[in-house]
Design a protein around this motif. Structure first.
Motif, PDB file in Angstrom:
ATOM      1  N   PHE A   1       0.845  -1.199   0.000  1.00 56.24           N
ATOM      2  CA  PHE A   1       0.000   0.000   0.000  1.00 56.24           C
ATOM      3  C   PHE A   1       0.877   1.243   0.000  1.00 56.24           C
ATOM      4  N   PRO A   2       1.329   1.672  -1.173  1.00 55.22           N
ATOM      5  CA  PRO A   2       2.171   2.886  -1.219  1.00 55.22           C
ATOM      6  C   PRO A   2       1.368   4.096  -0.739  1.00 55.22           C
ATOM      7  N   PRO A   3       2.068   5.166  -0.297  1.00 53.91           N
ATOM      8  CA  PRO A   3       1.363   6.309   0.289  1.00 53.91           C
ATOM      9  C   PRO A   3       0.284   6.889  -0.610  1.00 53.91           C
ATOM     10  N   TRP A   4       0.579   6.966  -1.941  1.00 57.50           N
ATOM     11  CA  TRP A   4      -0.422   7.566  -2.834  1.00 57.50           C
ATOM     12  C   TRP A   4      -1.698   6.738  -2.866  1.00 57.50           C
ATOM     13  N   ALA A   5      -1.554   5.416  -2.787  1.00 59.07           N
ATOM     14  CA  ALA A   5      -2.746   4.565  -2.814  1.00 59.07           C
ATOM     15  C   ALA A   5      -3.549   4.743  -1.529  1.00 59.07           C
ATOM     16  N   SER A   6      -2.822   4.854  -0.397  1.00 61.60           N
ATOM     17  CA  SER A   6      -3.513   5.053   0.876  1.00 61.60           C
ATOM     18  C   SER A   6      -4.277   6.381   0.851  1.00 61.60           C
ATOM     19  N   LEU A   7      -3.613   7.432   0.289  1.00 55.49           N
ATOM     20  CA  LEU A   7      -4.258   8.750   0.216  1.00 55.49           C
ATOM     21  C   LEU A   7      -5.493   8.696  -0.680  1.00 55.49           C
ATOM     22  N   ALA A   8      -5.334   8.036  -1.822  1.00 55.00           N
ATOM     23  CA  ALA A   8      -6.455   7.926  -2.757  1.00 55.00           C
ATOM     24  C   ALA A   8      -7.613   7.176  -2.104  1.00 55.00           C
ATOM     25  N   PHE A   9      -7.255   6.129  -1.380  1.00 54.75           N
ATOM     26  CA  PHE A   9      -8.289   5.330  -0.731  1.00 54.75           C
ATOM     27  C   PHE A   9      -9.027   6.165   0.322  1.00 54.75           C
ATOM     28  N   LEU A  10      -8.248   6.936   1.093  1.00 51.99           N
ATOM     29  CA  LEU A  10      -8.872   7.782   2.127  1.00 51.99           C
ATOM     30  C   LEU A  10      -9.780   8.835   1.496  1.00 51.99           C
ATOM     31  N   SER A  11      -9.301   9.438   0.371  1.00 57.35           N
ATOM     32  CA  SER A  11     -10.120  10.442  -0.323  1.00 57.35           C
ATOM     33  C   SER A  11     -11.416   9.815  -0.799  1.00 57.35           C
ATOM     34  N   GLN A  12     -11.294   8.596  -1.289  1.00 62.06           N
ATOM     35  CA  GLN A  12     -12.469   7.884  -1.785  1.00 62.06           C
ATOM     36  C   GLN A  12     -13.493   7.669  -0.668  1.00 62.06           C
ATOM     37  N   VAL A  13     -12.963   7.259   0.500  1.00 63.41           N
ATOM     38  CA  VAL A  13     -13.850   7.032   1.646  1.00 63.41           C
ATOM     39  C   VAL A  13     -14.543   8.339   2.020  1.00 63.41           C
ATOM     40  N   LEU A  14     -13.731   9.413   2.025  1.00 62.74           N
ATOM     41  CA  LEU A  14     -14.274  10.732   2.379  1.00 62.74           C
ATOM     42  C   LEU A  14     -15.357  11.151   1.373  1.00 62.74           C
ATOM     43  N   ALA A  15     -15.068  10.929   0.075  1.00 65.09           N
ATOM     44  CA  ALA A  15     -16.038  11.272  -0.973  1.00 65.09           C
ATOM     45  C   ALA A  15     -17.316  10.463  -0.789  1.00 65.09           C
TER      46      ALA A  15
ATOM     47  N   VAL B   1      -7.409   1.144 -10.780  1.00 68.49           N
ATOM     48  CA  VAL B   1      -6.760   0.486 -11.929  1.00 68.49           C
ATOM     49  C   VAL B   1      -5.233   0.586 -11.839  1.00 68.49           C
ATOM     50  N   PRO B   2      -4.675   1.813 -11.636  1.00 66.19           N
ATOM     51  CA  PRO B   2      -3.200   1.859 -11.528  1.00 66.19           C
ATOM     52  C   PRO B   2      -2.670   1.035 -10.366  1.00 66.19           C
ATOM     53  N   MET B   3      -3.434   1.042  -9.252  1.00 66.77           N
ATOM     54  CA  MET B   3      -2.952   0.291  -8.082  1.00 66.77           C
ATOM     55  C   MET B   3      -2.963  -1.211  -8.365  1.00 66.77           C
ATOM     56  N   ALA B   4      -4.027  -1.689  -9.015  1.00 62.92           N
ATOM     57  CA  ALA B   4      -4.104  -3.113  -9.339  1.00 62.92           C
ATOM     58  C   ALA B   4      -2.977  -3.498 -10.280  1.00 62.92           C
TER      59      ALA B   4
END
Lengths: 127, 149
Positions: A35-49, A90-93
């Protein structure tokens, strides 16, 4: 508990104390790779959205800023939400797939290397 | 699982790494011998245990001396009370002939008969060594605890 069982517990605890655990640094590095930092950030943003999407219409409606029935807010918002998901999922997968194939290659190389080194060491010891 | 077993048998990381490598290579070479009557992990563990004991027996590190027969198995005396790290250090400090039967009996849950068969010794020899091992270990731990107080 009889003496035999007490000895059993004593020896078991002593031996279990010896079992090595995965070093914390290695654990952190594995997590970082998965789980690189950018993926964690994206995931958190997604949850927030997602949270905003759920509570947003209700808040807007309660503030009389939007007519929930006449404005096509949910369809657009859910569409945008889905698109956002694809943007990081997609990029993370792809990254995980690429990493795992690389790791398997590296792992097999490492195993070969260890076998060769061990064989050399044994030959040296035999001489 | 195999690495931990290796550490218990050899209590030496270098030998343990060699052991793990040999176990996996051997089980791969002899993969046809697995008949599927147990879980593969159980098969792998017993294979590794047998192989490790065979390796120890063949090495010159362990040498049992035959002893007089026991009429009955002596009752285990009360064990000492100490933190696990101290017990581990003192246990690892014991000569192999004393350490190994203790680990096999109390950790690997092997019967005295099974240990004797694996190490190609008489049951009474193993019993005798276990009795002496417990006494020596208890004495060492108690001495260490007294020193630390």
């Amino acid at each position: 508990m009889n003496h035999h069982q007490q000895w059993e517990v004593l020896i078991q605890e002593a031996c279990d104390h010896q079992v090595p655990v995965l070093p914390a640094s290695l654990k952190a590095s594995l997590m970082h790779r998965l789980f690189p930092p950018w993926a964690s950030l994206a995931f958190l943003s997604q949850v927030l959205a997602g949270v905003l999407l759920i509570i947003g219409p209700a808040i807007l409606e309660s503030l009389w800023l939007s007519d929930y029935n006449s404005v096509p807010l949910p369809g657009l918002a859910y569409g945008a939400f889905g698109f956002m998901t694809l943007l990081w999922l997609v990029p993370m997968a792809l990254r995980i797939l690429q990493n795992s194939s690389q790791d398997l290659g590296t792992l097999s190389d490492n195993i070969d290397e260890v076998f060769k080194l061990n064989a050399k060491r044994r030959l040296k010891a035999a001489e | 699982m195999i690495f931990s077993l290796g550490l218990r048998l050899f209590h030496n990381e270098k030998n343990t790494l060699d052991f793990v490598q040999d176990v996996y290579l051997d089980t791969f070479r002899k993969r046809d011998q697995f008949q599927g009557r147990s879980r593969y992990s159980t098969y792998l563990y017993s294979f590794a245990l047998h192989r490790g004991l065979n390796q120890i027996r063949k090495s010159s590190k362990i040498h049992f001396q035959q002893v007089e027969d026991f009429a009955a198995e002596p009752e285990a005396e009360e064990p000492p009370s100490a933190p696990p790290e101290i017990v581990r250090e003192e246990l690892n400090g014991l000569p192999e002939v004393y350490r190994l039967p203790l680990v096999l009996h109390y950790y690997e849950k092997m019967s005295v008969a099974a240990i004797a068969a694996e190490l190609e010794q008489k049951e009474n020899t193993v019993k005798s060594y276990m009795l002496r091992a417990r006494k020596i270990l208890k004495q060492k731990i108690e001495e260490r605890m007294r020193r630390s107080v």
